[in-house]
Scaffold this motif. Structure first.
Motif, PDB file in Angstrom:
ATOM      1  N   ALA A 136       0.853  -1.191   0.000  1.00 14.32           N
ATOM      2  CA  ALA A 136       0.000   0.000   0.000  1.00 14.32           C
ATOM      3  C   ALA A 136       0.891   1.244   0.000  1.00 14.32           C
ATOM      4  O   ALA A 136       1.831   1.352   0.791  1.00 14.32           O
ATOM      5  N   LEU A 137       0.591   2.180  -0.903  1.00 13.63           N
ATOM      6  CA  LEU A 137       1.378   3.398  -1.037  1.00 13.63           C
ATOM      7  C   LEU A 137       0.467   4.617  -1.047  1.00 13.63           C
ATOM      8  O   LEU A 137      -0.655   4.548  -1.545  1.00 13.63           O
ATOM      9  N   VAL A 138       0.972   5.731  -0.542  1.00 14.33           N
ATOM     10  CA  VAL A 138       0.279   7.001  -0.713  1.00 14.33           C
ATOM     11  C   VAL A 138       1.018   7.793  -1.785  1.00 14.33           C
ATOM     12  O   VAL A 138       2.246   7.946  -1.735  1.00 14.33           O
ATOM     13  N   ALA A 139       0.263   8.252  -2.778  1.00 18.22           N
ATOM     14  CA  ALA A 139       0.827   9.068  -3.852  1.00 18.22           C
ATOM     15  C   ALA A 139       0.372  10.506  -3.611  1.00 18.22           C
ATOM     16  O   ALA A 139      -0.739  10.893  -3.992  1.00 18.22           O
ATOM     17  N   LYS A 140       1.210  11.280  -2.971  1.00 17.11           N
ATOM     18  CA  LYS A 140       0.839  12.640  -2.580  1.00 17.11           C
ATOM     19  C   LYS A 140       0.771  13.547  -3.803  1.00 17.11           C
ATOM     20  O   LYS A 140       1.686  13.560  -4.631  1.00 17.11           O
ATOM     21  N   GLY A 141      -0.333  14.273  -3.901  1.00 16.25           N
ATOM     22  CA  GLY A 141      -0.512  15.211  -4.995  1.00 16.25           C
ATOM     23  C   GLY A 141      -0.795  14.578  -6.342  1.00 16.25           C
ATOM     24  O   GLY A 141      -0.779  15.261  -7.371  1.00 16.25           O
ATOM     25  N   ALA A 142      -1.083  13.261  -6.383  1.00 18.93           N
ATOM     26  CA  ALA A 142      -1.235  12.558  -7.656  1.00 18.93           C
ATOM     27  C   ALA A 142      -2.449  13.009  -8.457  1.00 18.93           C
ATOM     28  O   ALA A 142      -2.506  12.801  -9.666  1.00 18.93           O
ATOM     29  N   LYS A 143      -3.431  13.641  -7.792  1.00 13.79           N
ATOM     30  CA  LYS A 143      -4.645  14.067  -8.501  1.00 13.79           C
ATOM     31  C   LYS A 143      -4.526  15.477  -9.082  1.00 13.79           C
ATOM     32  O   LYS A 143      -5.413  15.918  -9.808  1.00 13.79           O
TER      33      LYS A 143
ATOM     34  N   GLU B  56       2.584   1.018   7.632  1.00 12.13           N
ATOM     35  CA  GLU B  56       1.780   0.096   6.831  1.00 12.13           C
ATOM     36  C   GLU B  56       1.542   0.660   5.438  1.00 12.13           C
ATOM     37  O   GLU B  56       1.541  -0.085   4.449  1.00 12.13           O
ATOM     38  N   ILE B  57       1.339   1.972   5.346  1.00 15.02           N
ATOM     39  CA  ILE B  57       1.189   2.638   4.047  1.00 15.02           C
ATOM     40  C   ILE B  57       2.440   3.471   3.807  1.00 15.02           C
ATOM     41  O   ILE B  57       2.708   4.437   4.515  1.00 15.02           O
ATOM     42  N   ARG B  58       3.223   3.082   2.810  1.00 10.78           N
ATOM     43  CA  ARG B  58       4.469   3.772   2.518  1.00 10.78           C
ATOM     44  C   ARG B  58       4.244   4.909   1.515  1.00 10.78           C
ATOM     45  O   ARG B  58       3.172   5.028   0.941  1.00 10.78           O
ATOM     46  N   THR B  59       5.268   5.703   1.296  1.00 11.75           N
ATOM     47  CA  THR B  59       5.146   6.902   0.476  1.00 11.75           C
ATOM     48  C   THR B  59       5.790   6.678  -0.888  1.00 11.75           C
ATOM     49  O   THR B  59       6.965   6.298  -0.970  1.00 11.75           O
ATOM     50  N   LEU B  60       5.024   6.915  -1.924  1.00 15.40           N
ATOM     51  CA  LEU B  60       5.547   6.803  -3.285  1.00 15.40           C
ATOM     52  C   LEU B  60       6.452   7.993  -3.580  1.00 15.40           C
ATOM     53  O   LEU B  60       6.060   9.143  -3.391  1.00 15.40           O
ATOM     54  N   LYS B  61       7.650   7.710  -4.057  1.00 11.21           N
ATOM     55  CA  LYS B  61       8.620   8.764  -4.358  1.00 11.21           C
ATOM     56  C   LYS B  61       8.747   9.026  -5.853  1.00 11.21           C
ATOM     57  O   LYS B  61       8.935  10.170  -6.271  1.00 11.21           O
ATOM     58  N   ALA B  62       8.677   7.975  -6.656  1.00  9.45           N
ATOM     59  CA  ALA B  62       8.829   8.135  -8.106  1.00  9.45           C
ATOM     60  C   ALA B  62       8.105   6.993  -8.793  1.00  9.45           C
ATOM     61  O   ALA B  62       7.977   5.888  -8.248  1.00  9.45           O
ATOM     62  N   ALA B  63       7.620   7.246 -10.013  1.00 10.66           N
ATOM     63  CA  ALA B  63       6.927   6.238 -10.807  1.00 10.66           C
ATOM     64  C   ALA B  63       7.259   6.461 -12.271  1.00 10.66           C
ATOM     65  O   ALA B  63       7.198   7.586 -12.772  1.00 10.66           O
ATOM     66  N   GLU B  64       7.625   5.387 -12.953  1.00  6.47           N
ATOM     67  CA  GLU B  64       7.991   5.465 -14.366  1.00  6.47           C
ATOM     68  C   GLU B  64       7.271   4.372 -15.134  1.00  6.47           C
ATOM     69  O   GLU B  64       7.240   3.208 -14.699  1.00  6.47           O
ATOM     70  N   TRP B  65       6.668   4.735 -16.258  1.00  7.73           N
ATOM     71  CA  TRP B  65       6.027   3.755 -17.128  1.00  7.73           C
ATOM     72  C   TRP B  65       7.092   3.025 -17.915  1.00  7.73           C
ATOM     73  O   TRP B  65       7.934   3.637 -18.581  1.00  7.73           O
ATOM     74  N   VAL B  66       7.077   1.698 -17.863  1.00  3.48           N
ATOM     75  CA  VAL B  66       8.089   0.898 -18.549  1.00  3.48           C
ATOM     76  C   VAL B  66       7.778   0.786 -20.037  1.00  3.48           C
ATOM     77  O   VAL B  66       8.671   0.725 -20.878  1.00  3.48           O
ATOM     78  N   GLY B  67       6.496   0.754 -20.398  1.00  6.89           N
ATOM     79  CA  GLY B  67       6.109   0.600 -21.793  1.00  6.89           C
ATOM     80  C   GLY B  67       6.041  -0.869 -22.188  1.00  6.89           C
ATOM     81  O   GLY B  67       6.197  -1.775 -21.376  1.00  6.89           O
ATOM     82  N   GLY B  68       5.808  -1.109 -23.458  1.00  4.18           N
ATOM     83  CA  GLY B  68       5.762  -2.476 -23.956  1.00  4.18           C
ATOM     84  C   GLY B  68       4.419  -2.862 -24.533  1.00  4.18           C
ATOM     85  O   GLY B  68       4.344  -3.694 -25.438  1.00  4.18           O
ATOM     86  N   HIS B  69       3.345  -2.312 -23.996  1.00  5.90           N
ATOM     87  CA  HIS B  69       2.022  -2.579 -24.561  1.00  5.90           C
ATOM     88  C   HIS B  69       1.064  -1.472 -24.148  1.00  5.90           C
ATOM     89  O   HIS B  69       1.313  -0.735 -23.192  1.00  5.90           O
ATOM     90  N   VAL B  70      -0.035  -1.389 -24.874  1.00 10.22           N
ATOM     91  CA  VAL B  70      -1.044  -0.379 -24.571  1.00 10.22           C
ATOM     92  C   VAL B  70      -2.019  -0.920 -23.533  1.00 10.22           C
ATOM     93  O   VAL B  70      -2.008  -2.113 -23.202  1.00 10.22           O
ATOM     94  N   MET B  71      -2.863  -0.051 -23.029  1.00 12.08           N
ATOM     95  CA  MET B  71      -3.872  -0.456 -22.059  1.00 12.08           C
ATOM     96  C   MET B  71      -4.897  -1.397 -22.696  1.00 12.08           C
ATOM     97  O   MET B  71      -5.410  -1.102 -23.775  1.00 12.08           O
ATOM     98  N   PRO B  72      -5.181  -2.538 -22.088  1.00 10.39           N
ATOM     99  CA  PRO B  72      -6.262  -3.391 -22.603  1.00 10.39           C
ATOM    100  C   PRO B  72      -7.585  -2.633 -22.603  1.00 10.39           C
ATOM    101  O   PRO B  72      -7.809  -1.738 -21.789  1.00 10.39           O
ATOM    102  N   THR B  73      -8.458  -2.991 -23.517  1.00  7.30           N
ATOM    103  CA  THR B  73      -9.750  -2.336 -23.627  1.00  7.30           C
ATOM    104  C   THR B  73     -10.862  -3.374 -23.664  1.00  7.30           C
ATOM    105  O   THR B  73     -10.618  -4.567 -23.858  1.00  7.30           O
ATOM    106  N   GLY B  74     -12.103  -2.912 -23.485  1.00  8.96           N
ATOM    107  CA  GLY B  74     -13.268  -3.779 -23.623  1.00  8.96           C
ATOM    108  C   GLY B  74     -13.252  -4.951 -22.662  1.00  8.96           C
ATOM    109  O   GLY B  74     -12.959  -4.806 -21.465  1.00  8.96           O
ATOM    110  N   GLU B  75     -13.547  -6.144 -23.181  1.00 11.71           N
ATOM    111  CA  GLU B  75     -13.593  -7.355 -22.357  1.00 11.71           C
ATOM    112  C   GLU B  75     -12.248  -7.633 -21.706  1.00 11.71           C
ATOM    113  O   GLU B  75     -12.175  -8.084 -20.558  1.00 11.71           O
ATOM    114  N   ALA B  76     -11.152  -7.349 -22.433  1.00 14.54           N
ATOM    115  CA  ALA B  76      -9.819  -7.593 -21.876  1.00 14.54           C
ATOM    116  C   ALA B  76      -9.551  -6.709 -20.664  1.00 14.54           C
ATOM    117  O   ALA B  76      -8.913  -7.135 -19.695  1.00 14.54           O
ATOM    118  N   LEU B  77     -10.031  -5.466 -20.691  1.00 11.36           N
ATOM    119  CA  LEU B  77      -9.864  -4.571 -19.544  1.00 11.36           C
ATOM    120  C   LEU B  77     -10.616  -5.106 -18.335  1.00 11.36           C
ATOM    121  O   LEU B  77     -10.098  -5.104 -17.210  1.00 11.36           O
TER     122      LEU B  77
END
Length: 249
Positions: free
Chosen positions: A35-42, A67-88
């Motif tokens: 569990a992570l808290v992403a401060k200011g993510a919205k 118990e809930i740690r703090t998110l410091k950085a996040a990077e998208w690795v890439g490789g595929h697009v978001m599934p859509t429809g039934e796959a999502l």
């Protein structure tokens, strides 16, 4: 305060924490469900905002010993697009299973790799392997949490399966011969044995895909669903209820 750097991860679920922040449930390769808290993510200007999406491979850095740690950085690795429809919806179903069945801070590296492989299948346009991928992941998840019996012997007696018989998978009872009142959904002895052989392979997810694709889809789904619902402690998973509601519409 312990700091984790560049940890492979997926977002399973996110909750509003304040007007500008989020609580994330993430599945990491080396630390399990965290569990992570992403401060200011919205905030519109946040670097987290376009990255913290489900079913996308990420690299996360986080710290803290609560118990809930703090998110410091996040990077998208890439490789595929978001599934859509039934796959999502199928990917959301996998996320719900992980949230219900995995304890926090319990590493499952092999299961993480199987999840990543399943997500890649779901993100492949036009694939016919969505349902086999779901069944393969369900089997690996049940084995990883210790509730899947050996599938090439009868659980109560450890006797070999009779090639002429059909068998059912029963919560708290394991694999046993089909009874007249069991209804549809039993699998033949050879089919259960093929599943066990795939589970024992060096790359079990890849080995399970063709086996699950060749089995009667509804039969295997019925067998695994009863076991999953029993150990999740629910009569029906939320994502399945959502699918039923959408079909009614």
């Amino acid at each position: 305060m312990k700091r984790i750097h560049d940890e492979p991860a997926y977002v399973l679920h996110r909750y509003d924490w304040s007007e500008s922040s989020l609580i994330l449930e993430v599945f990491t390769r080396h630390h399990g469900r965290v569990a992570l808290v992403a401060k200011g993510a919205k905030r519109p200007s946040s670097n987290f905002r376009p990255v913290l999406l489900p079913l996308q491979p990420l690299r996360l850095s986080f710290g803290g010993d609560a118990e809930i740690r703090t998110l410091k950085a996040a990077e998208w690795v890439g490789g595929h697009v978001m599934p859509t429809g039934e796959a999502l919806l199928s990917g959301t179903y996998l996320n719900e299973l992980l949230l219900r069945l995995l304890a926090r801070d319990d590493a499952h590296a092999a299961l993480f790799d199987a999840y990543a492989a399943a997500v890649r299948v779901l993100a492949t346009p036009g694939t016919e392997l969505v349902q086999p991928a779901l069944r393969a992941f369900e089997l690996l998840l049940l084995r990883e949490v210790g509730v899947l019996p050996q599938l090439d012997v009868q659980t109560a007696t450890l006797a070999p399966l009779d090639a002429a018989q059909a068998y059912v998978l029963v919560p708290e009872g394991g694999l046993r011969e089909r009874h007249e009142d069991d209804g549809a959904g039993a699998l033949a002895a050879g089919e259960w044995a093929a599943l066990q052989a795939a589970l024992d392979a060096d790359a079990p997810f890849a080995a399970l895909l063709p086996v699950c694709a060749d089995l009667p889809a509804s039969a295997l789904r019925t067998q695994l669903r009863s076991l999953l619902h029993y150990h999740c402690g629910v009569g029906m998973l939320r994502t399945r209820q959502l699918l039923i509601d959408l079909q009614r519409l």
